[in-house]
Design an enzyme around this catalytic site. Sequence first.
Site, mmCIF file in Angstrom:
data_model
loop_
_atom_site.group_PDB
_atom_site.id
_atom_site.type_symbol
_atom_site.label_atom_id
_atom_site.label_comp_id
_atom_site.label_asym_id
_atom_site.label_seq_id
_atom_site.Cartn_x
_atom_site.Cartn_y
_atom_site.Cartn_z
ATOM 1 N N LYS A 197 0.711 -1.194 0.009
ATOM 2 C CA LYS A 197 0.019 0.024 -0.060
ATOM 3 C C LYS A 197 0.897 1.131 -0.105
ATOM 4 O O LYS A 197 1.805 1.477 0.777
ATOM 5 C CB LYS A 197 -0.841 -0.057 1.068
ATOM 6 C CG LYS A 197 -1.695 1.295 1.371
ATOM 7 C CD LYS A 197 -2.746 1.133 2.536
ATOM 8 C CE LYS A 197 -3.430 2.439 2.721
ATOM 9 N NZ LYS A 197 -4.324 2.312 3.700
ATOM 10 N N LYS A 251 -1.960 -1.514 -3.816
ATOM 11 C CA LYS A 251 -3.295 -0.521 -3.778
ATOM 12 C C LYS A 251 -2.227 1.025 -3.971
ATOM 13 O O LYS A 251 -1.393 1.039 -3.162
ATOM 14 C CB LYS A 251 -3.827 -0.293 -2.440
ATOM 15 C CG LYS A 251 -4.727 0.721 -2.275
ATOM 16 C CD LYS A 251 -5.349 0.821 -0.742
ATOM 17 C CE LYS A 251 -6.008 2.135 -0.365
ATOM 18 N NZ LYS A 251 -6.354 2.036 0.980
HETATM 19 C C1 PBG Z 1 -7.072 3.241 5.814
HETATM 20 C C2 PBG Z 1 -7.609 3.269 4.345
HETATM 21 C C3 PBG Z 1 -7.486 4.017 3.467
HETATM 22 C C4 PBG Z 1 -7.911 3.657 2.304
HETATM 23 C C5 PBG Z 1 -8.458 2.356 2.545
HETATM 24 N N1 PBG Z 1 -7.961 2.074 3.850
HETATM 25 C C6 PBG Z 1 -6.545 5.542 3.177
HETATM 26 C C7 PBG Z 1 -5.332 5.895 3.590
HETATM 27 O O1 PBG Z 1 -4.490 5.060 3.936
HETATM 28 O O2 PBG Z 1 -5.321 7.190 4.102
HETATM 29 C C8 PBG Z 1 -8.117 4.407 0.879
HETATM 30 C C9 PBG Z 1 -9.034 3.947 -0.032
HETATM 31 C C10 PBG Z 1 -9.457 4.708 -1.011
HETATM 32 O O3 PBG Z 1 -8.766 5.914 -1.372
HETATM 33 O O4 PBG Z 1 -10.459 4.632 -1.808
HETATM 34 N N2 PBG Z 1 -7.982 2.735 6.677
#
Ligand code: PBG
Length: 327
Positions: A197, A251
């Site tokens: 991520k 991601k």
């Molecule tokens: C954190 C989380 C995020 C997303 C999914 N889980 C946000 C982040 O890391 O700031 C982002 C998902 C998206 O942008 O669609 N709980």
Amino acid sequence: MSFPARRMRRLRKSPAMRRLVAETVLTPGDLVAPLFVREGISTPNPIASMPGVVQHTVETATLEAKRLAALGVPAVIVFGVPELKDAAGSGASDRDGIVQVALRSLRDSLGDDVVLMADLCLDEYTDHGHCGLLGSDGSVDNDATIERYAEVAVVQAEAGASVVAPSGMMDGQVAAIRRGLDGAGREEVAILAYAAKYASALYGPFRDAVDVKIAGGGDRRSYQQDPRNLVEALAEVRLDIEEGADMVMVKPALAYLDVISAVSGNVDVPVAAYHVSGEYAMVKAAAGHGWIDGPAVALEHLLAVKRAGASFILTYFAGEVAEAIGG
Ligand code: PBG
């Protein structure tokens, strides 16, 4: 023109011929729909930066999951928006917290018809907006945070989650969660690890959806991955699988197709990709201006992610695309 100069044209002649030789197939079965559930509202709240996506009540989230199931979408992932936030992110592990209430309702009305996934993180629940607990120096305390994640996982499992999806990018989080679940007799609950991520600028609309602002204009670069790195993604994925991840995720999706491709060529577990809020918002915004054909671009995006090697895709387009492509 000499053979085989026109072979490519021969194989593109009709829709049936194109279907026959298609290398990539996208079906509703490849899609996972994110659902936002907000505490303390009685009607759904639109999210301005994500046209077509809402903060649900428990009731409307349950209806939406039923609709998605009827369209052939096999899974939803639930995100909570609590009324109150605090330093420890208490709402995340509260048995009556919004995600737990939603999971129970979804489980009661859908049984095993839909795979219930729960995003497992603290950022929606902390008043400082970080994905973990802060130490005395203000930085995120890795080891204290993963103990909290293990507690949250057990509570989510008890509420009806079949899959927990840790998204906080703490070291050792998958091992801690697996230990927690097994210790509570929840061996059957799977872990979908947000393994690679990235610290991306594409999460902006999501933070509107869950009302998260990172304190002091901070960011997540001390725990999420640097977009310059690919080899590191393979290390993250390897560690998560060693720790017990049943599935791994990359991601965001489109700016990281090389990562999806490398990961899927390297592992023998399902690889998920998250087509994130910013990717969705860009398509909606351009389509709203009449500058692109939104539904066609959405389909092209998801096909590209599949072609890169994803086994399934988390996307805010799940319902719309499932309706368009049919079962
Ligand atoms: C954190 C989380 C995020 C997303 C999914 N889980 C946000 C982040 O890391 O700031 C982002 C998902 C998206 O942008 O669609 N709980």
